[in-house]
Design a protein around this motif. Structure first.
Motif, PDB file in Angstrom:
ATOM      1  N   GLU A  64     -46.600 105.058  69.364  1.00  0.00           N
ATOM      2  CA  GLU A  64     -47.324 103.807  69.584  1.00  0.00           C
ATOM      3  C   GLU A  64     -46.348 102.649  69.697  1.00  0.00           C
ATOM      4  O   GLU A  64     -45.478 102.461  68.847  1.00  0.00           O
ATOM      5  CB  GLU A  64     -48.295 103.530  68.428  1.00  0.00           C
ATOM      6  CG  GLU A  64     -49.613 104.262  68.558  1.00  0.00           C
ATOM      7  CD  GLU A  64     -50.410 103.849  69.782  1.00  0.00           C
ATOM      8  OE1 GLU A  64     -50.515 102.648  70.089  1.00  0.00           O
ATOM      9  OE2 GLU A  64     -50.918 104.755  70.450  1.00  0.00           O
ATOM     10  N   ALA A  65     -46.474 101.915  70.772  1.00  0.00           N
ATOM     11  CA  ALA A  65     -45.651 100.721  70.937  1.00  0.00           C
ATOM     12  C   ALA A  65     -46.113  99.658  69.944  1.00  0.00           C
ATOM     13  O   ALA A  65     -47.305  99.563  69.639  1.00  0.00           O
ATOM     14  CB  ALA A  65     -45.770 100.199  72.362  1.00  0.00           C
ATOM     15  N   PRO A  66     -45.182  98.861  69.441  1.00  0.00           N
ATOM     16  CA  PRO A  66     -45.572  97.777  68.540  1.00  0.00           C
ATOM     17  C   PRO A  66     -46.561  96.829  69.217  1.00  0.00           C
ATOM     18  O   PRO A  66     -46.513  96.645  70.437  1.00  0.00           O
ATOM     19  CB  PRO A  66     -44.247  97.060  68.243  1.00  0.00           C
ATOM     20  CG  PRO A  66     -43.182  98.058  68.568  1.00  0.00           C
ATOM     21  CD  PRO A  66     -43.741  98.925  69.660  1.00  0.00           C
ATOM     22  N   ASP A  67     -47.451  96.266  68.418  1.00  0.00           N
ATOM     23  CA  ASP A  67     -48.465  95.352  68.960  1.00  0.00           C
ATOM     24  C   ASP A  67     -47.850  94.227  69.772  1.00  0.00           C
ATOM     25  O   ASP A  67     -48.410  93.820  70.788  1.00  0.00           O
ATOM     26  CB  ASP A  67     -49.320  94.764  67.830  1.00  0.00           C
ATOM     27  CG  ASP A  67     -50.298  95.767  67.265  1.00  0.00           C
ATOM     28  OD1 ASP A  67     -50.559  96.800  67.927  1.00  0.00           O
ATOM     29  OD2 ASP A  67     -50.822  95.520  66.157  1.00  0.00           O
ATOM     30  N   GLU A  68     -46.699  93.721  69.338  1.00  0.00           N
ATOM     31  CA  GLU A  68     -46.079  92.611  70.081  1.00  0.00           C
ATOM     32  C   GLU A  68     -45.642  93.053  71.483  1.00  0.00           C
ATOM     33  O   GLU A  68     -45.681  92.258  72.419  1.00  0.00           O
ATOM     34  CB  GLU A  68     -44.913  91.982  69.313  1.00  0.00           C
ATOM     35  CG  GLU A  68     -43.767  92.909  69.002  1.00  0.00           C
ATOM     36  CD  GLU A  68     -43.882  93.608  67.649  1.00  0.00           C
ATOM     37  OE1 GLU A  68     -42.895  94.229  67.249  1.00  0.00           O
ATOM     38  OE2 GLU A  68     -44.939  93.548  66.996  1.00  0.00           O
ATOM     39  N   ASP A  69     -45.275  94.325  71.648  1.00  0.00           N
ATOM     40  CA  ASP A  69     -44.927  94.820  72.987  1.00  0.00           C
ATOM     41  C   ASP A  69     -46.156  94.845  73.884  1.00  0.00           C
ATOM     42  O   ASP A  69     -46.090  94.456  75.053  1.00  0.00           O
ATOM     43  CB  ASP A  69     -44.331  96.224  72.905  1.00  0.00           C
ATOM     44  CG  ASP A  69     -42.925  96.253  72.319  1.00  0.00           C
ATOM     45  OD1 ASP A  69     -42.366  95.169  72.041  1.00  0.00           O
ATOM     46  OD2 ASP A  69     -42.401  97.372  72.141  1.00  0.00           O
ATOM     47  N   TRP A  70     -47.289  95.308  73.339  1.00  0.00           N
ATOM     48  CA  TRP A  70     -48.528  95.335  74.123  1.00  0.00           C
ATOM     49  C   TRP A  70     -48.986  93.920  74.460  1.00  0.00           C
ATOM     50  O   TRP A  70     -49.432  93.656  75.576  1.00  0.00           O
ATOM     51  CB  TRP A  70     -49.637  96.082  73.379  1.00  0.00           C
ATOM     52  CG  TRP A  70     -49.485  97.561  73.479  1.00  0.00           C
ATOM     53  CD1 TRP A  70     -49.169  98.424  72.476  1.00  0.00           C
ATOM     54  CD2 TRP A  70     -49.625  98.366  74.653  1.00  0.00           C
ATOM     55  NE1 TRP A  70     -49.094  99.709  72.949  1.00  0.00           N
ATOM     56  CE2 TRP A  70     -49.372  99.710  74.278  1.00  0.00           C
ATOM     57  CE3 TRP A  70     -49.927  98.084  75.981  1.00  0.00           C
ATOM     58  CZ2 TRP A  70     -49.422 100.760  75.194  1.00  0.00           C
ATOM     59  CZ3 TRP A  70     -49.977  99.134  76.885  1.00  0.00           C
ATOM     60  CH2 TRP A  70     -49.732 100.451  76.489  1.00  0.00           C
ATOM     61  N   ARG A  71     -48.876  93.014  73.484  1.00  0.00           N
ATOM     62  CA  ARG A  71     -49.276  91.619  73.746  1.00  0.00           C
ATOM     63  C   ARG A  71     -48.396  91.003  74.828  1.00  0.00           C
ATOM     64  O   ARG A  71     -48.880  90.275  75.698  1.00  0.00           O
ATOM     65  CB  ARG A  71     -49.234  90.799  72.461  1.00  0.00           C
ATOM     66  CG  ARG A  71     -50.422  91.065  71.544  1.00  0.00           C
ATOM     67  CD  ARG A  71     -50.532  90.028  70.422  1.00  0.00           C
ATOM     68  NE  ARG A  71     -49.364  90.028  69.536  1.00  0.00           N
ATOM     69  CZ  ARG A  71     -49.209  90.827  68.486  1.00  0.00           C
ATOM     70  NH1 ARG A  71     -50.147  91.696  68.176  1.00  0.00           N
ATOM     71  NH2 ARG A  71     -48.127  90.757  67.739  1.00  0.00           N
ATOM     72  N   ALA A  72     -47.090  91.278  74.789  1.00  0.00           N
ATOM     73  CA  ALA A  72     -46.180  90.736  75.801  1.00  0.00           C
ATOM     74  C   ALA A  72     -46.514  91.279  77.183  1.00  0.00           C
ATOM     75  O   ALA A  72     -46.534  90.528  78.168  1.00  0.00           O
ATOM     76  CB  ALA A  72     -44.736  91.061  75.422  1.00  0.00           C
ATOM     77  N   LEU A  73     -46.781  92.575  77.266  1.00  0.00           N
ATOM     78  CA  LEU A  73     -47.146  93.171  78.552  1.00  0.00           C
ATOM     79  C   LEU A  73     -48.468  92.605  79.059  1.00  0.00           C
ATOM     80  O   LEU A  73     -48.587  92.228  80.233  1.00  0.00           O
ATOM     81  CB  LEU A  73     -47.233  94.693  78.434  1.00  0.00           C
ATOM     82  CG  LEU A  73     -47.678  95.451  79.682  1.00  0.00           C
ATOM     83  CD1 LEU A  73     -46.757  95.171  80.866  1.00  0.00           C
ATOM     84  CD2 LEU A  73     -47.755  96.937  79.386  1.00  0.00           C
ATOM     85  N   ASP A  74     -49.459  92.526  78.181  1.00  0.00           N
ATOM     86  CA  ASP A  74     -50.763  91.976  78.553  1.00  0.00           C
ATOM     87  C   ASP A  74     -50.621  90.547  79.052  1.00  0.00           C
ATOM     88  O   ASP A  74     -51.187  90.178  80.082  1.00  0.00           O
ATOM     89  CB  ASP A  74     -51.715  92.052  77.355  1.00  0.00           C
ATOM     90  CG  ASP A  74     -53.103  91.580  77.705  1.00  0.00           C
ATOM     91  OD1 ASP A  74     -53.763  92.225  78.537  1.00  0.00           O
ATOM     92  OD2 ASP A  74     -53.538  90.536  77.148  1.00  0.00           O
ATOM     93  N   SER A  75     -49.847  89.753  78.346  1.00  0.00           N
ATOM     94  CA  SER A  75     -49.636  88.365  78.740  1.00  0.00           C
ATOM     95  C   SER A  75     -48.914  88.271  80.076  1.00  0.00           C
ATOM     96  O   SER A  75     -49.283  87.469  80.938  1.00  0.00           O
ATOM     97  CB  SER A  75     -48.834  87.645  77.647  1.00  0.00           C
ATOM     98  OG  SER A  75     -48.578  86.319  78.023  1.00  0.00           O
ATOM     99  N   ALA A  76     -47.907  89.097  80.268  1.00  0.00           N
ATOM    100  CA  ALA A  76     -47.161  89.069  81.532  1.00  0.00           C
ATOM    101  C   ALA A  76     -48.062  89.398  82.709  1.00  0.00           C
ATOM    102  O   ALA A  76     -47.985  88.757  83.765  1.00  0.00           O
ATOM    103  CB  ALA A  76     -45.989  90.050  81.456  1.00  0.00           C
ATOM    104  N   VAL A  77     -48.930  90.379  82.522  1.00  0.00           N
ATOM    105  CA  VAL A  77     -49.829  90.786  83.609  1.00  0.00           C
ATOM    106  C   VAL A  77     -50.893  89.729  83.859  1.00  0.00           C
ATOM    107  O   VAL A  77     -51.194  89.383  85.004  1.00  0.00           O
ATOM    108  CB  VAL A  77     -50.469  92.151  83.287  1.00  0.00           C
ATOM    109  CG1 VAL A  77     -51.597  92.476  84.242  1.00  0.00           C
ATOM    110  CG2 VAL A  77     -49.416  93.249  83.320  1.00  0.00           C
ATOM    111  N   ARG A  78     -51.479  89.201  82.788  1.00  0.00           N
ATOM    112  CA  ARG A  78     -52.545  88.197  82.952  1.00  0.00           C
ATOM    113  C   ARG A  78     -52.035  86.869  83.504  1.00  0.00           C
ATOM    114  O   ARG A  78     -52.752  86.181  84.223  1.00  0.00           O
ATOM    115  CB  ARG A  78     -53.238  87.954  81.616  1.00  0.00           C
ATOM    116  CG  ARG A  78     -54.109  89.084  81.161  1.00  0.00           C
ATOM    117  CD  ARG A  78     -54.743  88.751  79.799  1.00  0.00           C
ATOM    118  NE  ARG A  78     -55.389  89.898  79.220  1.00  0.00           N
ATOM    119  CZ  ARG A  78     -56.647  90.266  79.475  1.00  0.00           C
ATOM    120  NH1 ARG A  78     -57.375  89.556  80.301  1.00  0.00           N
ATOM    121  NH2 ARG A  78     -57.159  91.331  78.913  1.00  0.00           N
ATOM    122  N   ASP A  79     -50.808  86.509  83.166  1.00  0.00           N
ATOM    123  CA  ASP A  79     -50.283  85.190  83.524  1.00  0.00           C
ATOM    124  C   ASP A  79     -49.405  85.208  84.775  1.00  0.00           C
ATOM    125  O   ASP A  79     -48.784  84.205  85.105  1.00  0.00           O
ATOM    126  CB  ASP A  79     -49.479  84.618  82.353  1.00  0.00           C
ATOM    127  CG  ASP A  79     -50.320  84.415  81.107  1.00  0.00           C
ATOM    128  OD1 ASP A  79     -51.564  84.314  81.229  1.00  0.00           O
ATOM    129  OD2 ASP A  79     -49.740  84.373  80.002  1.00  0.00           O
TER     130      ASP A  79
END
Length: 122
Positions: A64-79
């Motif tokens: 499992e990737a750390p939550d901060e990695d998922w948040r960074a990826l999600d933010s990069a894609v959304r923004d």
């Protein structure tokens, strides 16, 4: 099974199984492809893709990737800017949507459909 036991998936990426359980799995998948009307040559190569997809998907979720990695990826894609990345901006969060089992199921169906309809050259 590989999603439930991701360590097996990781080891399967580098192993060349040849035991009776592996052969039984191959036989069962080939029987299903045959029942679906997939020609023998296409089934032979499609089997490899089906096993690779299942193994790779399970291995991807092994750690499992750390939550901060998922948040960074999600933010990069959304923004992302539609000016520089119009295709990514258009589909946005859908890139990361769906649970692993649903994505694997869809991927397997896509490979099966492609195997059935993609002619094989020698």
């Amino acid at each position: 099974m590989l999603l439930e036991h991701p360590g097996l998936a990781q080891s399967a990426l580098v192993a060349r199984p040849s035991g009776p359980n592996y052969l039984d799995l191959c036989e069962a998948l080939l029987a299903l492809l045959h029942q679906g009307g997939v020609p023998v040559g296409q089934a032979a190569w499609g089997l490899d893709l089906l096993l690779q997809l299942g193994t790779a998907t399970a291995a991807e979720h092994a750690i499992e990737a750390p939550d901060e990695d998922w948040r960074a990826l999600d933010s990069a894609v959304r923004d992302i800017s539609p000016a520089t990345h119009p295709h990514l901006a258009a589909i946005g969060a859908d890139l990361l949507s769906g649970p692993p089992q649903a994505r694997l199921s869809w991927g397997l169906q896509a490979v099966i459909d492609g195997t059935l309809h993609t002619l094989r050259e020698h």
